[in-house]
Design a protein around this motif. Structure first.
Motif, PDB file in Angstrom:
ATOM      1  N   MET A  78     -54.816 -41.417  11.941  1.00  0.00           N
ATOM      2  CA  MET A  78     -55.237 -40.555  10.841  1.00  0.00           C
ATOM      3  C   MET A  78     -54.031 -40.076  10.026  1.00  0.00           C
ATOM      4  SD  MET A  78     -57.500 -37.041  10.970  1.00  0.00           S
ATOM      5  CE  MET A  78     -58.737 -37.889  11.983  1.00  0.00           C
ATOM      6  N   ALA A  79     -52.941 -39.722  10.707  1.00  0.00           N
ATOM      7  CA  ALA A  79     -51.729 -39.284  10.004  1.00  0.00           C
ATOM      8  C   ALA A  79     -51.155 -40.417   9.165  1.00  0.00           C
ATOM      9  CB  ALA A  79     -50.695 -38.791  11.006  1.00  0.00           C
ATOM     10  N   TRP A  80     -51.150 -41.637   9.694  1.00  0.00           N
ATOM     11  CA  TRP A  80     -50.659 -42.783   8.927  1.00  0.00           C
ATOM     12  C   TRP A  80     -51.559 -43.052   7.721  1.00  0.00           C
ATOM     13  CZ3 TRP A  80     -50.494 -46.063  14.013  1.00  0.00           C
ATOM     14  CH2 TRP A  80     -49.408 -45.644  14.788  1.00  0.00           C
ATOM     15  N   GLN A  81     -52.886 -42.956   7.940  1.00  0.00           N
ATOM     16  CA  GLN A  81     -53.820 -43.196   6.839  1.00  0.00           C
ATOM     17  C   GLN A  81     -53.645 -42.165   5.728  1.00  0.00           C
ATOM     18  OE1 GLN A  81     -57.655 -43.527   9.098  1.00  0.00           O
ATOM     19  NE2 GLN A  81     -57.916 -45.363   7.831  1.00  0.00           N
ATOM     20  N   MET A  82     -53.439 -40.919   6.098  1.00  0.00           N
ATOM     21  CA  MET A  82     -53.241 -39.875   5.098  1.00  0.00           C
ATOM     22  C   MET A  82     -51.992 -40.164   4.264  1.00  0.00           C
ATOM     23  SD  MET A  82     -52.985 -35.737   5.647  1.00  0.00           S
ATOM     24  CE  MET A  82     -54.626 -35.761   6.405  1.00  0.00           C
ATOM     25  N   PHE A  83     -50.917 -40.553   4.946  1.00  0.00           N
ATOM     26  CA  PHE A  83     -49.687 -40.895   4.221  1.00  0.00           C
ATOM     27  C   PHE A  83     -49.925 -42.085   3.312  1.00  0.00           C
ATOM     28  CE2 PHE A  83     -45.669 -43.018   3.557  1.00  0.00           C
ATOM     29  CZ  PHE A  83     -44.765 -41.988   3.376  1.00  0.00           C
ATOM     30  N   ALA A  84     -50.606 -43.107   3.817  1.00  0.00           N
ATOM     31  CA  ALA A  84     -50.856 -44.318   3.027  1.00  0.00           C
ATOM     32  C   ALA A  84     -51.710 -44.019   1.802  1.00  0.00           C
ATOM     33  CB  ALA A  84     -51.523 -45.374   3.895  1.00  0.00           C
ATOM     34  N   SER A  85     -52.674 -43.116   1.933  1.00  0.00           N
ATOM     35  CA  SER A  85     -53.513 -42.775   0.781  1.00  0.00           C
ATOM     36  C   SER A  85     -52.724 -41.993  -0.266  1.00  0.00           C
ATOM     37  CB  SER A  85     -54.726 -41.964   1.234  1.00  0.00           C
ATOM     38  OG  SER A  85     -54.342 -40.688   1.729  1.00  0.00           O
ATOM     39  N   GLN A  86     -51.780 -41.172   0.199  1.00  0.00           N
ATOM     40  CA  GLN A  86     -50.937 -40.407  -0.719  1.00  0.00           C
ATOM     41  C   GLN A  86     -49.828 -41.254  -1.329  1.00  0.00           C
ATOM     42  OE1 GLN A  86     -49.628 -37.298   1.904  1.00  0.00           O
ATOM     43  NE2 GLN A  86     -51.450 -36.029   1.588  1.00  0.00           N
ATOM     44  N   HIS A  87     -49.436 -42.314  -0.604  1.00  0.00           N
ATOM     45  CA  HIS A  87     -48.330 -43.177  -1.049  1.00  0.00           C
ATOM     46  C   HIS A  87     -48.749 -44.646  -0.911  1.00  0.00           C
ATOM     47  CE1 HIS A  87     -45.798 -39.588  -0.959  1.00  0.00           C
ATOM     48  NE2 HIS A  87     -46.243 -39.359   0.267  1.00  0.00           N
ATOM     49  N   PRO A  88     -49.647 -45.105  -1.773  1.00  0.00           N
ATOM     50  CA  PRO A  88     -50.130 -46.490  -1.654  1.00  0.00           C
ATOM     51  C   PRO A  88     -49.044 -47.537  -1.894  1.00  0.00           C
ATOM     52  CG  PRO A  88     -50.913 -45.467  -3.681  1.00  0.00           C
ATOM     53  CD  PRO A  88     -50.311 -44.375  -2.867  1.00  0.00           C
ATOM     54  N   ASP A  89     -47.915 -47.110  -2.497  1.00  0.00           N
ATOM     55  CA  ASP A  89     -46.808 -48.030  -2.755  1.00  0.00           C
ATOM     56  C   ASP A  89     -45.783 -48.020  -1.628  1.00  0.00           C
ATOM     57  OD1 ASP A  89     -46.126 -45.394  -3.294  1.00  0.00           O
ATOM     58  OD2 ASP A  89     -44.687 -45.918  -4.863  1.00  0.00           O
ATOM     59  N   GLY A  90     -46.081 -47.358  -0.514  1.00  0.00           N
ATOM     60  CA  GLY A  90     -45.127 -47.208   0.559  1.00  0.00           C
ATOM     61  C   GLY A  90     -45.156 -48.350   1.556  1.00  0.00           C
ATOM     62  N   ALA A  91     -44.464 -48.141   2.670  1.00  0.00           N
ATOM     63  CA  ALA A  91     -44.385 -49.146   3.735  1.00  0.00           C
ATOM     64  C   ALA A  91     -43.993 -48.443   5.019  1.00  0.00           C
ATOM     65  CB  ALA A  91     -43.367 -50.227   3.380  1.00  0.00           C
ATOM     66  N   LEU A  92     -44.082 -49.166   6.128  1.00  0.00           N
ATOM     67  CA  LEU A  92     -43.701 -48.591   7.412  1.00  0.00           C
ATOM     68  C   LEU A  92     -42.670 -49.479   8.111  1.00  0.00           C
ATOM     69  CD1 LEU A  92     -45.298 -50.309   9.872  1.00  0.00           C
ATOM     70  CD2 LEU A  92     -47.255 -49.044   8.967  1.00  0.00           C
ATOM     71  N   PHE A  93     -41.955 -48.885   9.038  1.00  0.00           N
ATOM     72  CA  PHE A  93     -40.985 -49.656   9.813  1.00  0.00           C
ATOM     73  C   PHE A  93     -40.779 -49.012  11.169  1.00  0.00           C
ATOM     74  CE2 PHE A  93     -38.309 -46.684   7.323  1.00  0.00           C
ATOM     75  CZ  PHE A  93     -37.533 -46.110   8.313  1.00  0.00           C
ATOM     76  N   CYS A  94     -40.257 -49.803  12.113  1.00  0.00           N
ATOM     77  CA  CYS A  94     -39.798 -49.285  13.400  1.00  0.00           C
ATOM     78  C   CYS A  94     -38.330 -49.677  13.538  1.00  0.00           C
ATOM     79  CB  CYS A  94     -40.652 -49.799  14.556  1.00  0.00           C
ATOM     80  SG  CYS A  94     -40.610 -51.597  14.795  1.00  0.00           S
ATOM     81  N   PHE A  95     -37.819 -49.797  14.740  1.00  0.00           N
ATOM     82  CA  PHE A  95     -36.384 -50.060  14.877  1.00  0.00           C
ATOM     83  C   PHE A  95     -35.999 -51.467  14.416  1.00  0.00           C
ATOM     84  CE2 PHE A  95     -32.578 -51.266  17.381  1.00  0.00           C
ATOM     85  CZ  PHE A  95     -31.699 -50.379  16.795  1.00  0.00           C
TER      86      PHE A  95
END
Length: 372
Positions: A78-95
Motif C-alpha cells: 500500500m505504501a509503494w502504491q501510494m508513492f507510485a500514484s503520487q509519482h507516476p514518473d518514478g522508479a524503485l531500486f534495491c542494492f
C-alpha cells in the motif's frame, strides 16, 4: 516488467525513487530524491541474511516471504502504491537491482500497479555517479571564489544574481549543510559522505546539461564539516583559476556576527524555544574547543573568557559583545591560515575586488553558455 537504465536522464530530471533497501542501508546514504520504503526492516533483513549463510538462498527466500506476509505485506504494498500514484514518473531500486526490487515490482504488479525498477540498483547508480562526477570535474573549466573567513563568499554565490544563485555556481556548503569553518555546524545534521557525493554528482549533471561555461565553486578545504570533497575535486582545485574577494575586517566581523551568532541562535530557537540559547552557547564553546590546540593555551583561554562574557551579556539582551572575540579570532587565527594557503597557491587570482566587483565578474563568467 520494466527495467530502466538511462541513469543520466533519470538523475538529471530529479526522478522520484523508492529505495527498497533496509533502513540501516538507507541511513548510510541514498539519492536526494529517494524515499525509504523498505521491503524488509533491519531485523528482518538480518534474519534472512543469517539464514542465507547457514542454509542457502532458497531457504532465505522462503524465510523472507514468511516474515513479510499477510497484513505486513499489505501495508508495504500500500505504501509503494501510494508513492507510485503520487509519482507516476518514478522508479524503485534495491542494492543491486536484484531480488528485493524484483519482489517489490512483482507485488506491485499483482496489486494492479506497473512500476519500473532501476537496472543494477543502488550499486550501479553510485558507481555511475562517481565516474560521472570525476569526468565532469575533469572536463569543466573550474573557477573558485576565494577570500578570507567572513567575506560573504557563500552569499555572493547564492544571491549574487538579483537574489538568485550565480549562474554556473554550485553551493558545496549547502550540499554539506555546514558553513565550512570550525563554527560552521548547523542546527540539522550533515548528510552522510555517500549522500553528499551523490547529491553533488546530480548537481554536476544538471550543470553540464545547462551548458554553463564554467563550474563556479567556493574555494573550500578538503573537508566541509565532516563531508570530504571528492578526490578529483581536491586535485582539480590546486591548479584552478580563482577569484579573490576582498572585504574589510569590519565587514567580515559584521557578516560573521549576523550568520554565526544571530542567525544560528534564531535557527536553534525555532527548533527548541526553551533550550535554544543553552544549545547555542554550548555549541560556540565546543567549536572553540575543537581548535584549542591550534590556538595555543593562552590564546584559547583568553578567547574562551571573552566568549563566556559575551554569552552572559547576550542572554541579558546585549548580543553585540560577541563582535570582540569574533574580530580577535578572524585577525589572529583565520587570517594567518588564509594567508598561508594563498602563498601556496600555484597561480595568482585571475581577478580580485570588492563584493560588488566580484559579483559582476562572476555573473559574466557564469552566464555565457559553452555553446555560444
Amino acid at each position: 516488467m520494466t527495467n530502466l537504465d538511462d541513469l543520466e536522464s533519470l538523475l538529471r530530471d530529479d526522478t522520484p525513487f523508492i529505495d527498497t533497501r533496509s533502513p540501516v542501508e538507507f541511513a548510510k546514504g541514498s539519492l536526494p530524491t529517494a524515499i525509504n520504503l523498505p521491503l524488509m526492516t533491519d531485523d528482518e533483513r538480518e534474519a534472512v541474511g543469517t539464514c542465507y549463510k547457514e542454509h542457502g538462498q532458497d531457504a532465505a527466500v522462503r524465510l523472507g516471504h514468511d516474515l513479510v506476509s499477510g497484513d505486513r505485506k499489505a501495508q508495504r504494498v500500500m505504501a509503494w502504491q501510494m508513492f507510485a500514484s503520487q509519482h507516476p514518473d518514478g522508479a524503485l531500486f534495491c542494492f543491486r537491482g536484484g531480488t528485493r526490487s524484483e519482489i517489490a515490482q512483482r507485488w506491485l504488479r499483482d496489486a494492479g500497479t506497473e512500476y519500473p525498477r532501476i537496472k543494477g540498483g543502488y550499486k550501479e547508480i553510485r558507481r555511475w555517479l562517481i565516474e560521472s562526477t570525476d569526468q565532469l570535474i575533469e572536463q569543466a573549466p573550474l573557477l573558485l571564489l576565494g577570500g578570507p573567513t567572513g567575506a560573504a563568499k557563500t552569499r555572493i554565490l547564492n544571491e549574487g544574481d538579483g537574489g538568485e544563485p550565480i549562474p554556473g555556481s554550485v553551493d558545496l556548503e549547502g550540499l554539506a549543510n555546514h558553513r565550512g569553518s570550525a563554527f560552521g555546524r548547523r542546527v540539522t545534521e550533515q548528510p552522510t559522505q555517500i549522500s553528499f557525493e551523490l547529491a553533488l554528482g546530480v548537481l554536476l549533471l544538471k550543470h553540464q546539461h545547462a551548458g554553463y561555461q564554467r563550474l563556479i565553486l567556493e574555494d573550500e578545504g578538503r573537508l566541509i564539516g565532516r563531508c570530504a570533497l571528492p578526490l578529483s575535486l581536491q586535485a582539480a582545485r590546486q591548479d584552478a583559476d580563482w577569484v579573490q574577494l576582498d572585504a574589510s575586517v569590519d565587514a567580515r566581523v559584521e557578516h560573521s556576527y549576523e550568520n554565526y551568532i544571530l542567525q544560528n541562535l534564531e535557527d536553534l530557537k525555532s527548533e527548541n524555544a526553551t533550550r535554544g540559547f543553552d544549545h547555542f552557547a554550548t555549541g560556540l564553546l565546543d567549536s572553540l574547543e575543537r581548535i584549542q590546540k591550534r590556538l595555543g593555551g593562552q590564546r584559547y583561554a583568553e578567547l574562551k573568557a571573552n566568549m563566556r562574557s559575551a554569552l552572559v551579556a547576550h542572554e541579558r539582551g546585549k548580543p553585540e559583545g560577541h563582535k570582540a572575540w569574533i574580530r580577535e579570532l578572524l585577525i589572529g587565527y583565520y587570517d594567518p591560515m588564509y594567508e598561508h594557503q594563498m602563498n601556496n597557491r600555484a597561480r595568482p587570482p585571475v581577478f580580485r575586488g570588492t563584493e560588488s566587483e566580484v559579483t559582476e565578474y562572476l555573473l559574466e563568467a557564469g552566464t555565457t553558455s559553452s555553446t555560444d
